[in-house]
Scaffold this motif. Structure first.
Motif, mmCIF file in Angstrom:
data_model
loop_
_atom_site.group_PDB
_atom_site.id
_atom_site.type_symbol
_atom_site.label_atom_id
_atom_site.label_comp_id
_atom_site.label_asym_id
_atom_site.label_seq_id
_atom_site.Cartn_x
_atom_site.Cartn_y
_atom_site.Cartn_z
ATOM 1 N N LEU A 125 0.875 -0.912 0.061
ATOM 2 C CA LEU A 125 -0.131 -0.116 0.342
ATOM 3 C C LEU A 125 0.863 1.192 0.106
ATOM 4 C CD1 LEU A 125 -2.523 1.205 0.495
ATOM 5 C CD2 LEU A 125 -2.610 1.228 3.198
ATOM 6 N N VAL A 126 1.980 1.077 1.473
ATOM 7 C CA VAL A 126 3.207 2.706 1.216
ATOM 8 C C VAL A 126 3.498 2.790 -0.458
ATOM 9 C CG1 VAL A 126 4.618 3.198 1.881
ATOM 10 C CG2 VAL A 126 2.639 2.540 2.802
ATOM 11 N N ILE A 127 4.262 1.139 -0.518
ATOM 12 C CA ILE A 127 4.665 1.841 -2.304
ATOM 13 C C ILE A 127 3.703 2.378 -3.640
ATOM 14 C CG2 ILE A 127 5.800 0.111 -3.974
ATOM 15 C CD1 ILE A 127 6.910 -1.652 -1.890
ATOM 16 N N ARG A 128 3.015 2.231 -3.443
ATOM 17 C CA ARG A 128 1.976 2.276 -4.591
ATOM 18 C C ARG A 128 1.417 3.917 -4.494
ATOM 19 N NH1 ARG A 128 -2.791 -2.994 -5.456
ATOM 20 N NH2 ARG A 128 -2.994 -1.396 -7.525
ATOM 21 N N ASN A 129 1.613 4.134 -3.174
ATOM 22 C CA ASN A 129 0.995 5.433 -3.094
ATOM 23 C C ASN A 129 1.968 6.335 -2.116
ATOM 24 O OD1 ASN A 129 -2.338 4.942 -3.611
ATOM 25 N ND2 ASN A 129 -1.770 3.440 -2.061
ATOM 26 N N ARG A 130 3.266 6.372 -2.619
ATOM 27 C CA ARG A 130 3.910 7.033 -1.830
ATOM 28 C C ARG A 130 4.411 8.359 -2.134
ATOM 29 N NH1 ARG A 130 8.615 2.921 -2.623
ATOM 30 N NH2 ARG A 130 8.703 2.517 -4.702
ATOM 31 N N ASP A 131 4.242 7.884 -3.577
ATOM 32 C CA ASP A 131 4.056 9.602 -4.376
ATOM 33 C C ASP A 131 3.039 11.169 -4.561
ATOM 34 O OD1 ASP A 131 6.725 8.712 -4.820
ATOM 35 O OD2 ASP A 131 5.789 8.208 -7.358
ATOM 36 N N ARG A 132 2.204 10.056 -3.791
ATOM 37 C CA ARG A 132 0.990 11.206 -3.803
ATOM 38 C C ARG A 132 0.440 11.608 -1.914
ATOM 39 N NH1 ARG A 132 -2.841 9.374 -6.181
ATOM 40 N NH2 ARG A 132 -2.173 7.129 -6.819
ATOM 41 N N LEU A 133 2.127 11.110 -0.839
ATOM 42 C CA LEU A 133 1.691 10.723 0.140
ATOM 43 C C LEU A 133 2.418 12.460 0.678
ATOM 44 C CD1 LEU A 133 1.987 7.927 2.015
ATOM 45 C CD2 LEU A 133 -0.030 8.987 1.137
ATOM 46 N N ARG A 134 1.411 13.176 1.253
ATOM 47 C CA ARG A 134 2.161 14.909 1.632
ATOM 48 C C ARG A 134 2.702 14.356 2.600
ATOM 49 N NH1 ARG A 134 3.246 18.719 -1.373
ATOM 50 N NH2 ARG A 134 0.597 19.721 -1.961
ATOM 51 N N GLY A 135 2.009 13.286 3.293
ATOM 52 C CA GLY A 135 2.314 13.072 5.195
ATOM 53 C C GLY A 135 1.381 12.426 5.398
ATOM 54 N N ALA A 136 1.715 11.920 6.900
ATOM 55 C CA ALA A 136 1.056 11.115 7.611
ATOM 56 C C ALA A 136 0.423 11.191 9.171
ATOM 57 C CB ALA A 136 1.598 9.359 7.430
ATOM 58 N N VAL A 137 -0.383 10.696 9.237
ATOM 59 C CA VAL A 137 -0.948 10.853 10.523
ATOM 60 C C VAL A 137 -1.386 9.614 11.391
ATOM 61 C CG1 VAL A 137 -2.380 12.258 12.865
ATOM 62 C CG2 VAL A 137 -1.362 13.485 10.364
ATOM 63 N N LEU A 138 -0.933 8.958 12.048
ATOM 64 C CA LEU A 138 -1.080 6.729 12.870
ATOM 65 C C LEU A 138 -1.445 7.794 13.887
ATOM 66 C CD1 LEU A 138 2.091 5.793 10.612
ATOM 67 C CD2 LEU A 138 -0.399 6.219 10.203
ATOM 68 N N LEU A 139 -2.400 6.983 13.871
ATOM 69 C CA LEU A 139 -3.250 6.191 15.345
ATOM 70 C C LEU A 139 -3.490 4.851 15.829
ATOM 71 C CD1 LEU A 139 -7.336 7.851 15.695
ATOM 72 C CD2 LEU A 139 -6.245 7.083 12.985
ATOM 73 N N GLY A 140 -3.958 4.361 16.811
ATOM 74 C CA GLY A 140 -4.542 3.627 17.535
ATOM 75 C C GLY A 140 -4.014 1.891 17.176
ATOM 76 N N VAL A 141 -4.143 1.396 17.704
ATOM 77 C CA VAL A 141 -2.934 0.453 18.232
ATOM 78 C C VAL A 141 -2.194 -0.503 17.654
ATOM 79 C CG1 VAL A 141 -4.746 -1.630 18.166
ATOM 80 C CG2 VAL A 141 -2.779 -1.942 19.705
ATOM 81 N N ASP A 142 -2.099 -0.300 16.261
ATOM 82 C CA ASP A 142 -1.297 -0.915 15.360
ATOM 83 C C ASP A 142 -0.092 0.173 14.775
ATOM 84 O OD1 ASP A 142 -1.372 -3.688 15.729
ATOM 85 O OD2 ASP A 142 -3.414 -3.873 14.634
ATOM 86 N N ARG A 143 -0.220 1.148 14.577
ATOM 87 C CA ARG A 143 0.283 2.214 14.551
ATOM 88 C C ARG A 143 1.888 2.050 13.754
ATOM 89 N NH1 ARG A 143 -0.736 3.277 18.746
ATOM 90 N NH2 ARG A 143 1.090 4.331 20.822
ATOM 91 N N ASP A 144 2.097 1.611 14.851
ATOM 92 C CA ASP A 144 3.832 1.271 14.390
ATOM 93 C C ASP A 144 4.226 0.402 13.226
ATOM 94 O OD1 ASP A 144 3.780 2.751 16.572
ATOM 95 O OD2 ASP A 144 4.621 1.399 18.157
ATOM 96 N N GLU A 145 3.175 -0.335 13.340
ATOM 97 C CA GLU A 145 2.981 -0.955 11.780
ATOM 98 C C GLU A 145 3.418 -0.437 10.659
ATOM 99 O OE1 GLU A 145 0.802 -4.882 11.539
ATOM 100 O OE2 GLU A 145 1.057 -5.381 13.699
#
Length: 507
Positions: free
Chosen positions: A411-431
């Motif tokens: 998922l990250v590989i396919r969309n990394r060029d469109r990501l301005r940033g990421a905000v992560l939450l939840g129990v498995d955010r570190d993954e």
């Protein structure tokens, strides 16, 4: 042994119980339910409906729920008034009550201790759809048109129900979509046909369903923590095709769904019907330019196809993405099921035009300073998040929750060029953070460690700090929600409320 009982009485009672368990294999709505001691595990909407139905049919019912929230307490009190035994709160579902003949589960996995005990003792375990199917036989036989798949189930079910309604049929969208099937069992009003969304959890605990027609939309890794393996997850989905009477609808683009049809034990005469975003072959529905066509349910299918609708007829979501490929594929699958039931082409078109996609699916909830905030909380796995992310060019991605055993690298590989940033939450955010670090180290990441539901306000503020004019802040979590929220809808509502609060402060 209760005082006053003789050993002979106890032995006879155990023989009676063993006989009841054996007979349950053939139990239906005409059977004597007064001899059945049933446990209903889970007091959500479906569990309440199952318990209510069993009580009405005369069974002895005990309801269990490890939670003790206000809705659970309210339902428990009502069922207790109706004659059910009640056991709620932590530990309530740890052990199987003595003398249980049948367990109805509304979401517990096979490895859950009480269900493992039931399986070891030979006690029947059914889901709520299995119970509803049996109670509808033989006197209230309503055809089911079933839909499953990793993504798109709810939208496709709603599309199908809209088509059936446009055809003048009395129908309802039920099952995993939110309205329990048991409500239909208990409803005195007649129905012509049902549009039934079925999850892998529900299908796992189903063993006698014989649907009029069924569709598997797609298959991607999900719910591995529940099923234990990708193979078990796929096997649960494939059960929807067992004993199908008319049409097994599969996704031409996904070979796995076709193989499910090939391996299914169906009623003689049932057909395999494909749907495709390309030009359809015989026994398929597909596209000819911008027209949705049927080359399966017409007599001249060897040489021609009939027009059903246009891409413009596919109801858009609030992003205007009605013609997005995944939405068109959903419409074709729904049309295949409707046509299998005899719905005329014009009703397919009219149903699509009348249908509106529900909330929390690529839904704009605010615009602040030329930054658009979009709620796709229903994207609870990577494949659903992929469909959402590709709808936009520059995205601040809000993600995280319960990963359910899946990975995020692709998922990250396919969309990394469109990501301005990421905000992560939840129990498995570190993954997700680790996948971003491996494959998109240039993307700034903010991790919110607070697991309270109020954390969404901090999430939205963090996303706003990363966004630039013209960007989209997109809640597409790629994870389930129950580490922090009741369901994806509550998570989406929290996001929308946080956006509105931020907008009010910015004014």
């Amino acid at each position: 042994m209760p005082s006053g009982w003789s050993a002979d009485h106890a032995d006879n009672d155990e023989v009676e119980r063993v006989n009841t368990i054996e007979w349950l294999a053939d139990y239906n709505g005409a059977s004597d339910w007064s001899r059945v001691s049933a446990v209903v595990a889970g007091l959500g909407v479906a569990g309440f409906a199952a318990a209510d139905g069993l009580l009405e049919y005369g069974a002895k019912v005990t309801v269990l729920d490890h939670g003790d929230s206000e809705p659970v307490q309210d339902r428990a009190k009502l069922l207790e008034t109706l004659g059910a035994g009640v056991r709620i709160g932590p530990g309530s579902t740890d052990n199987l009550p003595t003398g249980t003949d049948l367990v109805i589960t509304t979401g517990l996995p096979p490895h859950q201790p009480m269900l493992a005990q039931a399986a070891a003792q030979g006690v029947a375990i059914w889901g709520e759809p299995e119970l509803a199917w049996r109670l509808m036989q033989p006197n209230k036989q309503i055809p089911w048109l079933g839909i499953t798949g990793t993504n798109g189930k709810t939208t496709t079910t709603e599309m199908l129900a809209s088509m059936l309604t446009a055809a003048g049929l009395r129908t309802a969208a039920v099952g995993n979509i939110g309205r329990p099937l048991m409500e239909i069992v208990l409803d005195p009003e007649p129905y012509d046909v049902l549009a039934v969304e079925l999850s892998s959890h529900q299908l796992h605990w189903s063993n006698s369903l014989s649907l009029h027609s069924a569709a598997v939309l797609n298959l991607h890794l999900d719910h591995l923590e529940w099923h234990g393996s990708a193979e078990a997850y796929a096997a649960a989905k494939a059960k929807i095709f067992q004993r199908v009477q008319q049409s097994c609808v599969y996704n031409v683009a996904e070979e796995t769904t076709r193989k499910m049809v090939e391996e299914a034990d169906v009623i003689e005469g049932a057909r395999a019907i494909g749907f495709t975003l390309g030009v359809p072959k015989v026994a398929m529905l597909g596209l000819v330019e911008d027209i949705l066509v049927d080359r399966a349910f017409i007599e001249q299918r060897q040489t021609s196809a009939v027009e059903l609708a246009t891409i413009a007829d596919v109801a858009p979501d609030e992003s205007g993405a009605g013609g997005a490929p995944h939405n068109v594929a959903n419409a074709l699958a729904a049309a295949a099921l409707a046509r299998s039931f005899g719905v005329r082409p014009t009703a397919v078109r009219d149903g699509l035009r009348a249908m509106r996609v529900g909330g929390h699916r690529i839904q704009t909830v605010g615009v602040i300073g030329d930054v658009r905030y979009v709620d796709d909380s229903k994207a609870t796995n990577p494949h659903a998040a992929q469909a959402s992310l590709t709808a936009f060019d520059d995205v601040v991605w809000v993600a995280g929750g319960q990963a359910k055993g899946v990975t995020f690298d692709d998922l990250v590989i396919r969309n990394r060029d469109r990501l301005r940033g990421a905000v992560l939450l939840g129990v498995d955010r570190d993954e997700i953070a680790q996948a971003l670090a491996r494959h998109a180290p240039q993307v700034p990441v903010i991790s919110i460690g607070d697991t309270e539901t109020s954390a969404m306000a901090r999430v939205v503020e963090a996303a706003a700090s990363l966004a630039r004019p013209g960007d989209v802040v997109l809640l597409a979590p790629a994870c389930a929600s129950r580490d922090m929220y009741t369901d994806y809808a509550e998570r989406g509502d929290a996001f929308a409320a946080a956006v509105q609060a931020l907008a009010a402060r910015e004014e």
